[in-house]
Design a protein around this motif. Structure first.
Motif, PDB file in Angstrom:
ATOM      1  N   VAL A  24      -7.438  -2.131   3.275  1.00  0.00           N
ATOM      2  CA  VAL A  24      -5.972  -2.147   3.297  1.00  0.00           C
ATOM      3  C   VAL A  24      -5.439  -0.827   2.762  1.00  0.00           C
ATOM      4  O   VAL A  24      -4.588  -0.180   3.385  1.00  0.00           O
ATOM      5  N   LEU A  25      -5.941  -0.382   1.621  1.00  0.00           N
ATOM      6  CA  LEU A  25      -5.489   0.857   0.989  1.00  0.00           C
ATOM      7  C   LEU A  25      -5.805   2.082   1.842  1.00  0.00           C
ATOM      8  O   LEU A  25      -4.948   2.941   2.050  1.00  0.00           O
ATOM      9  N   GLU A  26      -7.037   2.169   2.354  1.00  0.00           N
ATOM     10  CA  GLU A  26      -7.438   3.333   3.146  1.00  0.00           C
ATOM     11  C   GLU A  26      -6.612   3.499   4.415  1.00  0.00           C
ATOM     12  O   GLU A  26      -6.505   4.602   4.939  1.00  0.00           O
ATOM     13  N   ASN A  27      -6.032   2.410   4.904  1.00  0.00           N
ATOM     14  CA  ASN A  27      -5.212   2.487   6.109  1.00  0.00           C
ATOM     15  C   ASN A  27      -3.727   2.619   5.799  1.00  0.00           C
ATOM     16  O   ASN A  27      -2.889   2.494   6.688  1.00  0.00           O
ATOM     17  N   ILE A  46      -6.295 -15.302   1.509  1.00  0.00           N
ATOM     18  CA  ILE A  46      -5.141 -15.069   2.374  1.00  0.00           C
ATOM     19  C   ILE A  46      -4.394 -13.893   1.771  1.00  0.00           C
ATOM     20  O   ILE A  46      -4.090 -13.890   0.568  1.00  0.00           O
ATOM     21  N   LEU A  47      -4.141 -12.892   2.584  1.00  0.00           N
ATOM     22  CA  LEU A  47      -3.435 -11.692   2.140  1.00  0.00           C
ATOM     23  C   LEU A  47      -2.185 -11.490   2.983  1.00  0.00           C
ATOM     24  O   LEU A  47      -2.226 -11.679   4.207  1.00  0.00           O
ATOM     25  N   LEU A  48      -1.102 -11.100   2.350  1.00  0.00           N
ATOM     26  CA  LEU A  48       0.070 -10.607   3.055  1.00  0.00           C
ATOM     27  C   LEU A  48       0.095  -9.114   2.770  1.00  0.00           C
ATOM     28  O   LEU A  48       0.215  -8.709   1.609  1.00  0.00           O
ATOM     29  N   ILE A  49      -0.076  -8.319   3.821  1.00  0.00           N
ATOM     30  CA  ILE A  49      -0.050  -6.869   3.615  1.00  0.00           C
ATOM     31  C   ILE A  49       1.194  -6.293   4.264  1.00  0.00           C
ATOM     32  O   ILE A  49       1.727  -6.848   5.234  1.00  0.00           O
ATOM     33  N   SER A  50       1.652  -5.181   3.710  1.00  0.00           N
ATOM     34  CA  SER A  50       2.835  -4.512   4.236  1.00  0.00           C
ATOM     35  C   SER A  50       2.496  -3.061   4.540  1.00  0.00           C
ATOM     36  O   SER A  50       1.610  -2.466   3.931  1.00  0.00           O
ATOM     37  N   GLY A  51       3.206  -2.512   5.497  1.00  0.00           N
ATOM     38  CA  GLY A  51       3.039  -1.118   5.891  1.00  0.00           C
ATOM     39  C   GLY A  51       3.925  -0.845   7.085  1.00  0.00           C
ATOM     40  O   GLY A  51       4.615  -1.735   7.584  1.00  0.00           O
ATOM     41  N   ASN A  52       3.914   0.402   7.560  1.00  0.00           N
ATOM     42  CA  ASN A  52       4.688   0.663   8.769  1.00  0.00           C
ATOM     43  C   ASN A  52       3.871   0.216   9.984  1.00  0.00           C
ATOM     44  O   ASN A  52       2.695  -0.132   9.857  1.00  0.00           O
ATOM     45  N   TRP A  53       4.479   0.228  11.152  1.00  0.00           N
ATOM     46  CA  TRP A  53       3.836  -0.374  12.325  1.00  0.00           C
ATOM     47  C   TRP A  53       2.482   0.238  12.630  1.00  0.00           C
ATOM     48  O   TRP A  53       1.546  -0.469  12.996  1.00  0.00           O
ATOM     49  N   ASN A  54       2.329   1.563  12.465  1.00  0.00           N
ATOM     50  CA  ASN A  54       1.047   2.175  12.828  1.00  0.00           C
ATOM     51  C   ASN A  54      -0.045   1.929  11.776  1.00  0.00           C
ATOM     52  O   ASN A  54      -1.215   1.801  12.122  1.00  0.00           O
ATOM     53  N   THR A  55       0.324   1.811  10.496  1.00  0.00           N
ATOM     54  CA  THR A  55      -0.710   1.521   9.493  1.00  0.00           C
ATOM     55  C   THR A  55      -1.169   0.067   9.611  1.00  0.00           C
ATOM     56  O   THR A  55      -2.364  -0.214   9.451  1.00  0.00           O
ATOM     57  N   ILE A  56      -0.250  -0.828   9.923  1.00  0.00           N
ATOM     58  CA  ILE A  56      -0.621  -2.232  10.163  1.00  0.00           C
ATOM     59  C   ILE A  56      -1.549  -2.306  11.377  1.00  0.00           C
ATOM     60  O   ILE A  56      -2.554  -3.029  11.369  1.00  0.00           O
ATOM     61  N   SER A  57      -1.249  -1.557  12.422  1.00  0.00           N
ATOM     62  CA  SER A  57      -2.099  -1.536  13.622  1.00  0.00           C
ATOM     63  C   SER A  57      -3.506  -1.055  13.308  1.00  0.00           C
ATOM     64  O   SER A  57      -4.485  -1.577  13.841  1.00  0.00           O
TER      65      SER A  57
END
Length: 175
Positions: A24-27, A46-57
């Motif tokens: 998650v962090l590296e991306n 279960i994780l809820l992660i946040s980021g911009n669209w390209n980091t989530i991708s």
């Protein structure tokens, strides 16, 4: 900000949380919320992660390989990170009882019939001290709609629990 829910299940062993959080962090994403536990010999997260669209991708693309590497069954789903849509008050529910089939279902049905959402639910079983009797413990957070008359709800809940032979408490969640 985009959000992704990731769930993973597999044999418990050291290093799983380290490796998942590293990916998650590296991306370029962040763990916004998480739940982790060991049930039997299985690890569940279960994780809820946040980021911009390209980091989530990037995380989404890496998950199948990570699942193979860690021998985990991983599922993922994009989601909105939003609070409750209707105003509610959070209450804590605790139940202790001799273990018997159906306790979770009966409690879930009690709250569901009153349009009360279960936000979090944790249960465990254990042997009673001295007697070894199988015991059941439940901790739940529920969101009670603001229009609900709390004193009536409390009376109904305690009467319901008495009928089920459950020792229970419902009180406002202290944050």
């Amino acid at each position: 900000m985009d959000h992704l829910v990731i769930s993973a299940l597999g044999a418990d062993r050291p290093g799983i949380v380290d490796r998942l959080s590293q990916a998650v962090l590296e991306n370029g994403c962040n763990v916004a919320d998480s739940r982790m536990t060991v049930l039997g010999g299985e690890f569940a997260i279960i994780l809820l992660i946040s980021g911009n669209w390209n980091t989530i991708s990037k995380v989404e693309q890496q998950l199948p390989k990570l699942g193979q590497e860690l021998e985990l069954t991983i599922t993922q789903k994009r989601t909105d990170h939003q609070g409750n849509s209707s105003p509610s008050l959070s209450y804590m529910v605790e139940v202790i009882s001799i273990d018997q089939p159906g306790i979770v279902h009966h409690l879930a049905n009690f709250f569901s019939a009153r349009s009360i959402n279960i936000q979090e639910l944790n249960t465990s079983s254990y042997a009673a001290a001295h007697t070894g009797t199988p015991m059941f413990s439940l901790h739940m957070t529920v969101n009670v709609p603001v229009e609900t008359h709390i004193a009536t709800l409390r009376d109904q809940f305690l009467e319901f629990c008495e009928g089920q032979n459950l020792d229970a408490v419902i009180e406002p969640l202290k944050i």
